[in-house]
Design a protein around this motif. Structure first.
Motif, PDB file in Angstrom:
ATOM      1  N   ASP A 238     143.408  51.827  14.557  1.00 47.57           N
ATOM      2  CA  ASP A 238     144.388  51.796  15.644  1.00 47.57           C
ATOM      3  C   ASP A 238     143.648  51.953  16.970  1.00 47.57           C
ATOM      4  OD1 ASP A 238     146.425  52.181  17.481  1.00 47.57           O
ATOM      5  OD2 ASP A 238     147.667  53.317  16.082  1.00 47.57           O
ATOM      6  N   CYS A 239     143.789  50.966  17.860  1.00 46.99           N
ATOM      7  CA  CYS A 239     143.052  51.028  19.123  1.00 46.99           C
ATOM      8  C   CYS A 239     143.613  52.083  20.067  1.00 46.99           C
ATOM      9  CB  CYS A 239     143.020  49.666  19.797  1.00 46.99           C
ATOM     10  SG  CYS A 239     144.630  49.025  20.223  1.00 46.99           S
ATOM     11  N   LEU A 240     144.654  52.798  19.627  1.00 45.85           N
ATOM     12  CA  LEU A 240     145.106  53.955  20.396  1.00 45.85           C
ATOM     13  C   LEU A 240     144.137  55.116  20.227  1.00 45.85           C
ATOM     14  CD1 LEU A 240     147.331  55.198  22.157  1.00 45.85           C
ATOM     15  CD2 LEU A 240     148.505  55.898  20.059  1.00 45.85           C
ATOM     16  N   TYR A 241     143.372  55.100  19.121  1.00 42.70           N
ATOM     17  CA  TYR A 241     142.488  56.222  18.816  1.00 42.70           C
ATOM     18  C   TYR A 241     141.009  55.872  18.890  1.00 42.70           C
ATOM     19  CZ  TYR A 241     146.908  57.887  16.881  1.00 42.70           C
ATOM     20  OH  TYR A 241     148.208  58.236  16.724  1.00 42.70           O
ATOM     21  N   TRP A 242     140.611  54.719  18.320  1.00 44.82           N
ATOM     22  CA  TRP A 242     139.182  54.487  18.162  1.00 44.82           C
ATOM     23  C   TRP A 242     138.413  54.371  19.478  1.00 44.82           C
ATOM     24  CZ3 TRP A 242     136.536  50.336  19.953  1.00 44.82           C
ATOM     25  CH2 TRP A 242     137.201  49.118  20.124  1.00 44.82           C
ATOM     26  N   PRO A 243     138.987  53.837  20.585  1.00 50.79           N
ATOM     27  CA  PRO A 243     138.200  53.836  21.822  1.00 50.79           C
ATOM     28  C   PRO A 243     137.841  55.239  22.300  1.00 50.79           C
ATOM     29  CG  PRO A 243     140.044  52.303  21.978  1.00 50.79           C
ATOM     30  CD  PRO A 243     140.267  53.110  20.744  1.00 50.79           C
ATOM     31  N   TRP A 244     138.752  56.209  22.092  1.00 42.78           N
ATOM     32  CA  TRP A 244     138.455  57.589  22.464  1.00 42.78           C
ATOM     33  C   TRP A 244     137.305  58.142  21.628  1.00 42.78           C
ATOM     34  CZ3 TRP A 244     140.980  59.775  26.569  1.00 42.78           C
ATOM     35  CH2 TRP A 244     142.147  59.151  27.003  1.00 42.78           C
ATOM     36  N   ILE A 245     137.344  57.849  20.330  1.00 46.29           N
ATOM     37  CA  ILE A 245     136.302  58.350  19.424  1.00 46.29           C
ATOM     38  C   ILE A 245     134.950  57.748  19.775  1.00 46.29           C
ATOM     39  CG2 ILE A 245     135.529  58.431  17.014  1.00 46.29           C
ATOM     40  CD1 ILE A 245     138.519  58.380  16.226  1.00 46.29           C
ATOM     41  N   VAL A 246     134.928  56.419  19.929  1.00 39.66           N
ATOM     42  CA  VAL A 246     133.675  55.743  20.283  1.00 39.66           C
ATOM     43  C   VAL A 246     133.189  56.208  21.657  1.00 39.66           C
ATOM     44  CG1 VAL A 246     132.601  53.516  20.784  1.00 39.66           C
ATOM     45  CG2 VAL A 246     134.161  53.731  18.851  1.00 39.66           C
ATOM     46  N   GLY A 247     134.129  56.382  22.590  1.00 44.09           N
ATOM     47  CA  GLY A 247     133.769  56.844  23.928  1.00 44.09           C
ATOM     48  C   GLY A 247     133.103  58.207  23.908  1.00 44.09           C
ATOM     49  N   ILE A 248     133.642  59.117  23.101  1.00 37.21           N
ATOM     50  CA  ILE A 248     133.060  60.457  22.988  1.00 37.21           C
ATOM     51  C   ILE A 248     131.660  60.389  22.379  1.00 37.21           C
ATOM     52  CG2 ILE A 248     133.267  62.680  21.798  1.00 37.21           C
ATOM     53  CD1 ILE A 248     136.328  62.376  22.111  1.00 37.21           C
ATOM     54  N   ILE A 249     131.513  59.553  21.344  1.00 34.31           N
ATOM     55  CA  ILE A 249     130.201  59.396  20.697  1.00 34.31           C
ATOM     56  C   ILE A 249     129.169  58.867  21.691  1.00 34.31           C
ATOM     57  CG2 ILE A 249     128.918  58.086  18.950  1.00 34.31           C
ATOM     58  CD1 ILE A 249     131.456  58.196  17.209  1.00 34.31           C
ATOM     59  N   VAL A 250     129.548  57.828  22.430  1.00 35.19           N
ATOM     60  CA  VAL A 250     128.635  57.232  23.419  1.00 35.19           C
ATOM     61  C   VAL A 250     128.280  58.245  24.497  1.00 35.19           C
ATOM     62  CG1 VAL A 250     128.443  55.488  25.238  1.00 35.19           C
ATOM     63  CG2 VAL A 250     129.363  54.859  23.006  1.00 35.19           C
ATOM     64  N   PHE A 251     129.279  58.998  24.962  1.00 33.30           N
ATOM     65  CA  PHE A 251     129.029  59.993  26.012  1.00 33.30           C
ATOM     66  C   PHE A 251     128.067  61.079  25.538  1.00 33.30           C
ATOM     67  CE2 PHE A 251     130.139  64.124  27.957  1.00 33.30           C
ATOM     68  CZ  PHE A 251     129.780  63.852  29.265  1.00 33.30           C
ATOM     69  N   VAL A 252     128.283  61.594  24.331  1.00 37.52           N
ATOM     70  CA  VAL A 252     127.434  62.672  23.809  1.00 37.52           C
ATOM     71  C   VAL A 252     125.995  62.191  23.657  1.00 37.52           C
ATOM     72  CG1 VAL A 252     126.991  64.124  21.790  1.00 37.52           C
ATOM     73  CG2 VAL A 252     129.319  63.910  22.676  1.00 37.52           C
ATOM     74  N   ILE A 253     125.809  60.988  23.100  1.00 41.28           N
ATOM     75  CA  ILE A 253     124.454  60.449  22.934  1.00 41.28           C
ATOM     76  C   ILE A 253     123.801  60.229  24.300  1.00 41.28           C
ATOM     77  CG2 ILE A 253     123.096  58.483  22.107  1.00 41.28           C
ATOM     78  CD1 ILE A 253     125.165  58.104  19.895  1.00 41.28           C
ATOM     79  N   SER A 254     124.556  59.676  25.241  1.00 38.44           N
ATOM     80  CA  SER A 254     124.018  59.409  26.582  1.00 38.44           C
ATOM     81  C   SER A 254     123.624  60.702  27.284  1.00 38.44           C
ATOM     82  CB  SER A 254     125.059  58.657  27.427  1.00 38.44           C
ATOM     83  OG  SER A 254     125.432  57.446  26.816  1.00 38.44           O
ATOM     84  N   LEU A 255     124.469  61.723  27.147  1.00 40.47           N
ATOM     85  CA  LEU A 255     124.174  63.012  27.770  1.00 40.47           C
ATOM     86  C   LEU A 255     122.936  63.643  27.141  1.00 40.47           C
ATOM     87  CD1 LEU A 255     125.479  64.729  30.005  1.00 40.47           C
ATOM     88  CD2 LEU A 255     126.604  66.063  28.227  1.00 40.47           C
ATOM     89  N   ALA A 256     122.777  63.482  25.825  1.00 41.60           N
ATOM     90  CA  ALA A 256     121.604  64.023  25.140  1.00 41.60           C
ATOM     91  C   ALA A 256     120.322  63.316  25.591  1.00 41.60           C
ATOM     92  CB  ALA A 256     121.778  63.894  23.631  1.00 41.60           C
ATOM     93  N   LEU A 257     120.428  62.021  25.916  1.00 46.02           N
ATOM     94  CA  LEU A 257     119.256  61.254  26.354  1.00 46.02           C
ATOM     95  C   LEU A 257     118.934  61.457  27.834  1.00 46.02           C
ATOM     96  CD1 LEU A 257     119.918  57.848  24.541  1.00 46.02           C
ATOM     97  CD2 LEU A 257     118.193  59.558  23.952  1.00 46.02           C
ATOM     98  N   SER A 258     119.879  62.021  28.585  1.00 49.17           N
ATOM     99  CA  SER A 258     119.707  62.175  30.026  1.00 49.17           C
ATOM    100  C   SER A 258     118.449  62.955  30.408  1.00 49.17           C
ATOM    101  CB  SER A 258     120.950  62.828  30.629  1.00 49.17           C
ATOM    102  OG  SER A 258     120.834  62.960  32.015  1.00 49.17           O
ATOM    103  N   PRO A 259     118.186  64.132  29.798  1.00 52.87           N
ATOM    104  CA  PRO A 259     116.946  64.853  30.144  1.00 52.87           C
ATOM    105  C   PRO A 259     115.691  64.063  29.784  1.00 52.87           C
ATOM    106  CG  PRO A 259     118.486  66.288  28.963  1.00 52.87           C
ATOM    107  CD  PRO A 259     119.001  64.893  28.833  1.00 52.87           C
ATOM    108  N   LEU A 260     115.792  63.237  28.735  1.00 55.11           N
ATOM    109  CA  LEU A 260     114.648  62.423  28.323  1.00 55.11           C
ATOM    110  C   LEU A 260     114.301  61.414  29.415  1.00 55.11           C
ATOM    111  CD1 LEU A 260     112.627  61.668  26.090  1.00 55.11           C
ATOM    112  CD2 LEU A 260     114.352  60.085  25.190  1.00 55.11           C
ATOM    113  N   TYR A 261     115.337  60.823  30.025  1.00 51.06           N
ATOM    114  CA  TYR A 261     115.100  59.885  31.139  1.00 51.06           C
ATOM    115  C   TYR A 261     114.393  60.597  32.284  1.00 51.06           C
ATOM    116  CZ  TYR A 261     116.143  57.571  35.556  1.00 51.06           C
ATOM    117  OH  TYR A 261     116.046  57.040  36.821  1.00 51.06           O
ATOM    118  N   ASP A 262     114.876  61.797  32.636  1.00 52.00           N
ATOM    119  CA  ASP A 262     114.246  62.563  33.714  1.00 52.00           C
ATOM    120  C   ASP A 262     112.789  62.855  33.408  1.00 52.00           C
ATOM    121  OD1 ASP A 262     116.244  62.733  35.603  1.00 52.00           O
ATOM    122  OD2 ASP A 262     117.132  64.546  34.773  1.00 52.00           O
ATOM    123  N   ALA A 263     112.526  63.233  32.148  1.00 52.52           N
ATOM    124  CA  ALA A 263     111.158  63.582  31.753  1.00 52.52           C
ATOM    125  C   ALA A 263     110.235  62.366  31.810  1.00 52.52           C
ATOM    126  CB  ALA A 263     111.159  64.185  30.349  1.00 52.52           C
TER     127      ALA A 263
END
Length: 284
Positions: A238-263
């Motif tokens: 149901d596209c009422l739910y899965w974009p939120w789930i995928v969005g959270i996954i993408v955000f968490v991974i991106s945030l985890a990689l953020s310090p790596l970019y700085d380094a």
């Protein structure tokens, strides 16, 4: 004063824009060679349009806003705080109605597009000056802002999925949709009202990096998921739910990689002095 502002703005926004334009353009070129879905000409056109990747328009637009910002502040000093507040609110409303009802702007760095976004910039300044510190106000404003965002998502779901005839003529999720503007202002108020003495500058830097990185992460996720769950995985959910789930996954991974970019960039910059050389070129 203006020169110093431009110098700092270039370091904070201009250099990341250059770096990620190169990275995402390289990614597009690789995708072109592998999938033949784009031509080299298409990649170059995307750069000229200020959209080397789907989310990069924001940085090109932001460069225009920062270019105009000192003149807006000069206007504020000329007309005074009270009149400037009225002008700012009016400008944001007019910009919202104009951009919401206008066809897609061709160039992300178009000065007219940046000029409209100055409404956000100016209203943010007014809110920071006018809103008193209050934890209760912050909680109420943030809660209402999130609720409006959820309402906006439900409306978009209704008009784009349930009612596929698209009778509602204006996109509900564009940056200048009235509900998006309203929720953004509420969230501005919430952060202005938070009474904390801790600096969140580092968190702001991490989230900015996450925004830059998330386009590539999203592409990776949408390459991996179909291999795991089949090519039609999205239609099974149901596209009422899965974009939120995928969005959270993408955000968490991106945030985890953020310090790596700085380094990584900090290490390269220290070795090659990229920031200093680019800033020197701008001064020239």
């Amino acid at each position: 004063m203006t020169g110093e502002f431009y110098h700092k703005s270039f370091q904070r926004v201009g250099i990341p824009t250059i770096i990620f334009t190169i990275l995402y353009s390289a990614l597009n070129i690789v995708a072109t060679l592998v999938n033949q879905d784009l031509g080299i000409r298409d990649v170059l056109v995307k750069i000229v349009e200020g959209r080397p990747y789907y989310h990069m328009w924001y940085l090109y637009m932001l460069i225009g806003v920062y270019t105009l910002a000192p003149w807006v502040l000069r206007l504020k000093n000329e007309i005074g705080e009270r009149l400037f507040a009225k002008v700012s609110v009016t400008f944001l409303i007019v910009g919202s109605l104009s951009m919401w009802t206008t066809e897609k702007v061709r160039l992300a760095w178009d000065i007219g597009m940046s000029f409209c976004y100055l409404g956000y910039f100016a209203v943010g300044y007014v809110i920071r000056k006018r809103i008193r510190k209050s934890t209760v106000l912050a909680v109420i404003a943030l809660s209402l802002g999130v609720l409006v965002e959820i309402l906006n998502g439900l409306i978009n779901y209704e008009i784009s999925v349930v009612r596929t005839d698209q009778r509602f003529p204006f996109a509900a999720v564009q940056p200048f949709s009235p509900l998006v503007v309203f929720s953004s202002v509420l969230i501005f108020v919430a952060f202005a009202a938070i009474d904390v003495k801790t600096s969140f500058a580092k968190i702001a830097g991490l989230t900015f990096n996450a925004y830059l990185i998330h386009g590539g992460v999203a592409r990776f996720v949408f390459q991996i998921v179909p291999r795991l769950y089949g090519a039609h995985w999205a239609s099974a959910l149901d596209c009422l739910y899965w974009p939120w789930i995928v969005g959270i996954i993408v955000f968490v991974i991106s945030l985890a990689l953020s310090p790596l970019y700085d380094a990584i960039f900090g290490f390269i910059d220290k070795r090659l002095s990229i920031t200093g050389k680019l800033t020197h070129l701008v001064k020239l």
